[in-house]
Design a protein around this motif. Structure first.
Motif, PDB file in Angstrom:
ATOM      1  N   GLY A  53      19.905   7.794  12.161  1.00 49.92           N
ATOM      2  CA  GLY A  53      20.538   7.139  13.300  1.00 49.92           C
ATOM      3  C   GLY A  53      19.543   6.420  14.185  1.00 49.92           C
ATOM      4  O   GLY A  53      19.800   5.326  14.668  1.00 49.92           O
ATOM      5  N   GLU A  54      18.392   7.039  14.328  1.00 52.38           N
ATOM      6  CA  GLU A  54      17.362   6.418  15.159  1.00 52.38           C
ATOM      7  C   GLU A  54      16.969   5.066  14.595  1.00 52.38           C
ATOM      8  O   GLU A  54      16.841   4.075  15.325  1.00 52.38           O
ATOM      9  N   GLN A  55      16.802   5.022  13.273  1.00 46.51           N
ATOM     10  CA  GLN A  55      16.455   3.754  12.617  1.00 46.51           C
ATOM     11  C   GLN A  55      17.547   2.718  12.847  1.00 46.51           C
ATOM     12  O   GLN A  55      17.280   1.561  13.163  1.00 46.51           O
ATOM     13  N   LEU A  56      18.783   3.177  12.668  1.00 44.44           N
ATOM     14  CA  LEU A  56      19.898   2.237  12.781  1.00 44.44           C
ATOM     15  C   LEU A  56      19.984   1.668  14.185  1.00 44.44           C
ATOM     16  O   LEU A  56      20.174   0.477  14.381  1.00 44.44           O
ATOM     17  N   ILE A  57      19.832   2.536  15.171  1.00 44.79           N
ATOM     18  CA  ILE A  57      19.970   2.076  16.551  1.00 44.79           C
ATOM     19  C   ILE A  57      18.823   1.141  16.906  1.00 44.79           C
ATOM     20  O   ILE A  57      19.020   0.101  17.527  1.00 44.79           O
ATOM     21  N   ALA A  58      17.628   1.502  16.443  1.00 45.56           N
ATOM     22  CA  ALA A  58      16.464   0.676  16.775  1.00 45.56           C
ATOM     23  C   ALA A  58      16.585  -0.712  16.155  1.00 45.56           C
ATOM     24  O   ALA A  58      16.085  -1.688  16.700  1.00 45.56           O
ATOM     25  N   ALA A  59      17.265  -0.777  15.001  1.00 43.29           N
ATOM     26  CA  ALA A  59      17.356  -2.064  14.318  1.00 43.29           C
ATOM     27  C   ALA A  59      18.108  -3.079  15.151  1.00 43.29           C
ATOM     28  O   ALA A  59      17.774  -4.250  15.170  1.00 43.29           O
ATOM     29  N   ASN A  60      19.125  -2.645  15.817  1.00 42.33           N
ATOM     30  CA  ASN A  60      19.850  -3.576  16.670  1.00 42.33           C
ATOM     31  C   ASN A  60      20.445  -2.814  17.843  1.00 42.33           C
ATOM     32  O   ASN A  60      21.576  -2.349  17.800  1.00 42.33           O
ATOM     33  N   PRO A  61      19.649  -2.655  18.900  1.00 43.63           N
ATOM     34  CA  PRO A  61      20.101  -1.818  20.017  1.00 43.63           C
ATOM     35  C   PRO A  61      21.336  -2.371  20.722  1.00 43.63           C
ATOM     36  O   PRO A  61      22.041  -1.650  21.405  1.00 43.63           O
ATOM     37  N   ALA A  65      28.175   0.082  18.920  1.00 39.73           N
ATOM     38  CA  ALA A  65      29.080   0.847  18.072  1.00 39.73           C
ATOM     39  C   ALA A  65      28.312   1.713  17.087  1.00 39.73           C
ATOM     40  O   ALA A  65      28.711   2.849  16.803  1.00 39.73           O
ATOM     41  N   VAL A  66      27.174   1.208  16.588  1.00 38.56           N
ATOM     42  CA  VAL A  66      26.383   1.976  15.628  1.00 38.56           C
ATOM     43  C   VAL A  66      25.913   3.276  16.273  1.00 38.56           C
ATOM     44  O   VAL A  66      26.071   4.365  15.709  1.00 38.56           O
ATOM     45  N   VAL A 323      21.369  -7.920  31.126  1.00 40.42           N
ATOM     46  CA  VAL A 323      20.177  -8.237  30.355  1.00 40.42           C
ATOM     47  C   VAL A 323      19.991  -7.269  29.203  1.00 40.42           C
ATOM     48  O   VAL A 323      19.883  -7.649  28.045  1.00 40.42           O
ATOM     49  N   LEU A 324      20.006  -5.970  29.518  1.00 36.11           N
ATOM     50  CA  LEU A 324      19.594  -4.994  28.516  1.00 36.11           C
ATOM     51  C   LEU A 324      20.636  -4.817  27.421  1.00 36.11           C
ATOM     52  O   LEU A 324      20.297  -4.522  26.294  1.00 36.11           O
TER      53      LEU A 324
ATOM     54  N   CYS B 316      11.625  -8.232  10.378  1.00 37.80           N
ATOM     55  CA  CYS B 316      10.686  -7.594   9.473  1.00 37.80           C
ATOM     56  C   CYS B 316       9.399  -7.320  10.192  1.00 37.80           C
ATOM     57  O   CYS B 316       8.751  -8.221  10.701  1.00 37.80           O
ATOM     58  N   GLY B 317       9.032  -6.074  10.206  1.00 34.83           N
ATOM     59  CA  GLY B 317       7.702  -5.713  10.649  1.00 34.83           C
ATOM     60  C   GLY B 317       7.393  -5.993  12.102  1.00 34.83           C
ATOM     61  O   GLY B 317       6.261  -5.841  12.517  1.00 34.83           O
ATOM     62  N   ASN B 318       8.365  -6.426  12.871  1.00 33.20           N
ATOM     63  CA  ASN B 318       8.031  -6.595  14.282  1.00 33.20           C
ATOM     64  C   ASN B 318       8.464  -5.368  15.059  1.00 33.20           C
ATOM     65  O   ASN B 318       9.443  -4.715  14.733  1.00 33.20           O
ATOM     66  N   ARG B 319       7.708  -5.079  16.076  1.00 33.49           N
ATOM     67  CA  ARG B 319       7.985  -3.895  16.868  1.00 33.49           C
ATOM     68  C   ARG B 319       9.136  -4.162  17.822  1.00 33.49           C
ATOM     69  O   ARG B 319       9.380  -5.303  18.186  1.00 33.49           O
ATOM     70  N   ALA B 320       9.785  -3.087  18.213  1.00 39.13           N
ATOM     71  CA  ALA B 320      10.902  -3.230  19.145  1.00 39.13           C
ATOM     72  C   ALA B 320      10.417  -3.904  20.417  1.00 39.13           C
ATOM     73  O   ALA B 320       9.438  -3.490  21.024  1.00 39.13           O
TER      74      ALA B 320
END
Lengths: 408, 753
Positions: A53-61, A65-66, A323-324, B316-320
């Protein structure tokens, strides 16, 4: 678990059009492939789901819904574990003191484990669920550790293994139910349409939302005759698509520009819109332009109704939502790059761009502007949202991060 | 590598067997990514790290290209590595690109390749491409969707087997002053058939000094319509049929994709291969070719034109990274002093520390940098782990990994600091200089051939021994190495070669300085004046100037030019009429048609006709009145008139009188109102002052003649005199000269009253 990792990777790459359902399905496969140890099974499952879940959320904060679904699944695991533990304790008590009534047993006799359970419940500060109160099921929150202690007191390995299998099975069942809920949420919301849309009313909506269109179709099918004003929803103009669909279903439709909303609002009986997410305070993250519609509706005292499936309820409070929690999209949706390329020649002058194009995807509508939320569980006030959220999420999961796991 | 080759060859063989068009259509899309630009524009940085791995807004460039290829539906990418191939392969192996599902990345390595053409020939030998493929270089940023372009390409290919390539273009206006695109490349001219979108002409090295381009006349003869563009940008994304590779093999002299291959195909009409274009409108595509495009593409990314390939979306490969108001991107775990001012359009990388009172704007700061207090950073690109001590100033510069700037150092615009350079305390690095730990290679790539010869070999000679042929250059450069970079500075300042300082600002990371722009625009104005002068010279020779020429100039100039042309035309017509004894009515007709075509008033006509009559009067050999003067041929008349003013003026007066008598009807036909008559007087006055000074002593007399012939009414003359009353003394010369005449007119009119 290389297989799940691959699945996660595919999911991450396709995250642009990820839906809540896909997240739930992904998590289901994560759970089913997770090998469960004998002790603390729930903990292991929670860790696994949290890691993914952490990966998923970080991918598109921004795609809330994720995160919601990840938290829902975590909550499901906790709930299932809890019900299994309480069932086990109940069993134990029954065998020990078979004469007494069930409820009294649990409160009075199982002093050791119940005390621990109560302490844990207090520490998590989890309010008693409304649903459990109404259905009169016993309330006793538990943290995963209690399950192992409960298991130890029993001392039967065979029983334990069956229980571990049962937990996983139950969790997957519950996740399936969740997926089912997400799939059918449109219908469940649409069922309530007749109660809200009356004969000869004028409804205004902005942009396009599947929930809204299903809602309107349902009212139409029940022989309600009403008219719809559709604000086009610049710059993506999804209102055009909605207008097409509505006309195909034989609804009287008027398409207006977003800027004409204020002029038209006085003729409107009700504003019905979809949402991107509903925050814990009852605020709404919705397609851009919605705040303007909500303000116009408030000015003319027109009810502003937001339709949202329960998976869109987000347990977070919005801080700086403009913004966030926003997504700034490409300026090319607003203007043609070729035509404006000379305005963006950074090669001359000070080198800093004079033209700045801002294209936010979402608006934040504060809760005071919303008259009613219609979710698959019925209609609710904005001020009631936090209770609804407390039903669906456990407070432990609000922060899905490894640090939280370490704290556990 | 060997096994991979074998497998690929087997696959190719399998593909050869089934050559159905349907099968071809079903084949997964392949792409060739050239991870080497085969140029030296990014030196000295590229001596130490390949260009595709240079960070663009904190992400290596190749990631943008690969991410786009994956999103565009490409299934297999062959990354061709040449210079620093080991670094590229190591990077790719450690990245997540090798572990993607449905997306395979394979590397092809070669060390002795010196051009894109050679690379494609090598790939052809490997037999790995079996269908249409995307040809792209590893420094391209795009977010376009390939679906439509690909479909168009396939349909064209089905109809016409010679349509081998579809080139992606995008509208982007070039700067009218610098004659280069916003990406810093030369202005590009393309001729495209508007119906079929076939590319007919491609010229990126047009000669701007002349302001002309040459089109083959067959181009115009063979095509019913062509549109010529200078506002299109070549995105360097090509969809190619497999034939392209074999074409490269057949023509072993093709080196450069555009200069040789595209132009070669366009010129070659035997094989009849065609190139088509596909214009993208809403999506973005650009190639980073030089420092300026690095700057501009970075800014486009920060302004989100490349969405979803922007810093705050993980591709790809970029940090948050979080996007805040006014286009400010901030990664996590940044230490920023409360008093530091971070302005708009700035990206700050993970773990960077910013000291107090520092100001940062329009810049990209990499990961793990340490920025002291009172530092000023403006429009700069600072890569990873850079240490900038207190009080430094950086404006429009590129600073590579591991550079240390001691306190108070200043970088002027356009400076490039390569890896691990140390700049000493309070040292000022002059504008446009490039500083590297490595010494400048002595082989200078001033020649195009040389550019191919040595750039991509990966190893560079660092000999400082004076070469016979380059003796001068070497001594110059070794002198340039001497200035140390302040106390404790490490590195060499490279001397500027290739076109020298003048051209450096064109491709630099810094914006073009204000004085250069004014200089250029002045030069351009001069050019235009020259062109106008040319035109005047032409028109005096009696040639008809069509108005198509006039359209080149500015609108303001047009009207001015027009009246000049009109005068010339009228004069030419009038002279011809005199020579050929054309009837007055016909001349009126001709002048009227001219008047309509130039949109002139009748006052203009009257002025022009009068002007030409007076000219004629001067030109007419003065022999007509007095036989003695036949000795003086007409060319001397001007000199003579100065020498013997009275004697000759009498004769001139006679001439004028004759001409006026002959042509008075012509003149009168334009004198409808009193205003036109005044116009004539003013014109005459002007002539006397400027073009025909011979008349100046005769002004009053000719005025009298005109009055006698009823061409001018007394009202007109009197009004002219009144108008001139308030004018300067210098303007009143002729009024005073004709004072008596005017006096007489006044009295006469009073008598009448």
């Amino acid at each position: 678990m290389p297989d799940t990792q691959a699945l996660v990777m595919t999911f991450l790459t396709s995250l642009k059009n990820a839906t809540a359902r896909q997240t739930a399905e992904l998590l289901r496969s994560v759970i089913s492939q997770q090998r469960v140890p004998y002790t603390n099974q729930a903990g292991a499952l929670i860790d696994a789901v949290k890691a993914v879940g952490e990966q998923l959320i970080a991918a598109n904060p921004v795609e809330l819904a994720v995160g919601n679904i990840v938290r829902r699944v975590l909550h499901i695991i906790r709930e299932e574990d809890l019900s299994l533990t309480t069932a086990a304790i109940g069993e134990l008590n029954l065998s020990a003191v078979s004469d007494d009534e069930n409820d009294d047993d649990r409160d009075g006799n199982t002093t050791l484990s119940a005390a621990a359970v109560a302490a844990a419940a207090r520490s998590t500060l989890r309010p008693p669920s409304l649903q459990t109160l109404l259905e009169d099921t016993p309330v006793s929150a538990a943290v995963p550790q209690t399950s192992s202690s409960g298991g130890d007191s029993e001392g039967k390995t065979a029983d334990k293994s069956s229980r571990s299998r049962k937990l996983k099975h139950d969790v997957i069942e519950a996740v399936n139910e969740l997926i089912q809920d997400i799939v059918t949420c449109h219908e469940q919301i649409a069922e309530q349409a007749v109660e809200h849309i009356h004969q000869n009313e004028v409804i205004l909506t902005l942009g396009s939302s599947r929930t809204v269109s299903e809602f309107l179709f349902a009212a139409k099918e029940k022989k309600r005759s009403f008219r719809v004003f559709v604000a086009e929803g610049a710059p993506r103009y999804q209102g055009h698509l909605l207008a097409k669909e509505l006309v195909a279903r034989g609804l009287q439709t008027t398409l207006i520009t977003d800027s004409a909303v204020f002029a038209m609002i006085s003729r409107v009986n009700m504003v019905i819109v979809g949402a991107h997410a509903v925050m814990a305070n009852g605020g709404v993250i919705a397609p851009v332009g919605m705040n303007l519609v909500a303000l116009a509706a408030q000015k003319h005292a027109v009810p502003f109704v937001v339709l949202a499936g329960s998976h869109k309820l987000c347990p977070l409070y919005p801080h700086n939502p403009e913004v966030l929690l926003n997504e700034l999209r490409s300026p090319s949706e607003l203007l043609d790059f070729g035509e404006f390329s000379d305005c963006m020649d950074f090669g001359s002058g000070s080198g800093s761009p004079l033209l700045h194009v801002v294209n936010p995807a979402f608006d934040y509508v504060p809760p005071k502007l919303v008259s009613l939320f219609i979710t698959d569980a019925g209609g609710h006030n904005p001020s009631y949202m936090y209770r609804l959220i407390a039903d669906y999420y456990s407070a432990d999961d609000l922060v899905v991060q490894r640090r939280a796991i370490a704290g556990n | 590598m060997g096994a991979q080759k074998k497998r690929a060859a087997a696959a190719a063989a399998a593909a050869r067997v089934s050559e159905d068009p349907d099968d071809l259509a079903r084949q997964p899309l392949q792409a060739i990514l050239l991870a080497d630009s085969f140029t030296t524009k990014f030196r000295p940085i590229t001596l130490e790290r390949p260009k595709v791995l240079l960070p663009l807004v904190n992400v290596p460039m190749i990631n943008y290209t690969l991410a786009w290829l994956e999103a565009a539906g490409v299934a297999e990418v062959f990354v061709f590595c040449c210079a620093h191939s080991k670094q590229v392969i190591d990077y790719l192996e450690n990245s997540e690109w090798f572990s993607q599902p449905n997306f395979t990345v394979k590397t092809i390595e070669s060390h002795n390749i010196i051009s894109a053409g050679d690379a494609l020939r090598l790939i052809y030998e490997q037999n790995v491409i079996h269908g249409d493929f995307v040809l792209i270089s590893g420094d391209t940023v795009s977010n376009m969707s390939l679906t439509q372009a690909l479909q168009e390409h396939k349909e064209r290919k089905k109809k016409d087997n010679n349509a081998v390539m579809t080139m992606i273009i995008k509208k982007s206006k070039p700067s009218p002053i610098t004659r280069q695109s916003r990406l810093g490349t030369d202005e590009l001219f393309m001729a495209i058939d508007p119906n079929t979108k076939q590319l007919l002409y491609y010229e990126d090295k047009a000669d701007h000094s002349k302001g002309t381009i040459c089109l083959d006349k067959m181009l115009l003869a063979e095509n019913p319509s062509i549109s010529l563009h200078n506002d299109k940008q070549d995105c360097y994304i090509d969809i190619c049929s497999p034939e392209v590779l074999s074409l490269f093999t057949d023509n072993f002299d093709y080196q450069h994709l555009r200069r040789h291959f595209v132009k070669g195909l366009l010129l070659d009409d035997i094989m009849g291969y065609k190139i088509f274009t596909h214009e993208i409108h809403s999506s973005y595509a650009a190639r980073i070719d030089n420092y300026r495009s690095y700057d501009i593409v970075s800014k486009d990314i920060i302004q989100r034109w490349t969405y979803p390939y922007v810093p705050d979306v993980k591709f790809c490969g970029n940090r948050a990274t979080k996007l805040e108001r006014r286009g400010m991107y901030r990664a996590l775990e940044i230490e920023q002093s409360r008093s530091a001012q971070v302005g708009s359009f700035t990206v700050i990388g993970y773990g960077t520390k910013i000291g107090s009172n520092s100001k940062i704007s329009d810049s990209v700061i990499g990961e793990g940098c340490t920025i002291g207090s009172n530092v000023l950073i403006e429009g700069s690109y600072i890569w990873d782990n850079v240490i900038i001590e207190d009080g430094c100033e950086l404006r429009h510069v590129i600073v590579c990994d591991g550079v240390i700037m001691k306190a108070g150092a200043v970088l002027k615009p356009g400076v490039v600091l390569s890896f691990k350079v140390v700049i000493g305390e309070r040292f000022v690095v002059p504008a446009y200089s490039k500083v590297s730990l490595l010494q400048q290679p002595t082989v200078h790539d001033s020649d195009e051939e040389l550019e191919y010869a040595d750039n991509s070999s990966g190893t560079v000679e660092f000999s400082c021994t004076a070469d016979q042929s380059n003796g001068e250059m070497t001594s110059e450069s070794s002198e340039a190495h001497k200035p140390k970079l302040g106390t404790g500075g490490v590195g060499y300042i490279w001397s500027i070669c290739e076109g020298g300082q003048e051209e450096e600002w064109r491709h630099s990371v810094a914006p073009i300085p204000e004085d250069k722009l004014t200089e250029l625009s002045e030069a351009m104005d001069d050019d235009q004046e020259l062109v106008t002068q040319d035109r005047t010279a032409l028109s005096t020779s009696g040639e008809l100037i069509s108005d198509s020429n006039a359209s080149e100039g500015d609108d303001n100039e047009d009207s001015k030019d027009d009246s000049v042309y009109f005068e010339k035309e009228v004069e030419a017509t009038f002279l011809r009429a005199v020579e050929e004894n054309v009837k007055v009515d016909h001349v009126i007709l001709e002048v009227n048609s001219l008047r309509l075509s130039y949109n002139m008033t009748s006052a203009d006509c009257a002025g022009a006709v009068f002007y030409s009559m007076m000219k004629l009067a001067i030109k007419t050999p003065h022999s007509s009145a007095i036989g003695l003067l036949t000795l003086y041929p007409s060319p001397f008349s001007m000199v003579a008139s100065n020498a013997y003013p009275i004697y000759l003026s009498g004769e001139l007066q006679q001439n004028t009188a004759n001409i006026i008598t002959t042509w008075q009807k012509l003149l009168k036909s334009y004198l409808l109102e009193i205003d036109e008559e005044i116009e004539i007087i003013l014109k005459f006055e002007e002539m006397c002052l400027e073009s025909a000074k011979e008349f100046s002593p005769l002004f009053a007399r000719i005025l009298h003649i005109l009055y006698d012939k009823d061409i001018l009414q007394e009202d007109a003359i009197l009004r002219w005199a009144d108008e001139k009353e308030g004018a300067d003394e210098s303007d009143k010369v002729f009024v005073r000269q004709s004072e008596k005449f005017i006096q007489w007119l006044r009295e006469a009119s009073e008598e009448e009253d």
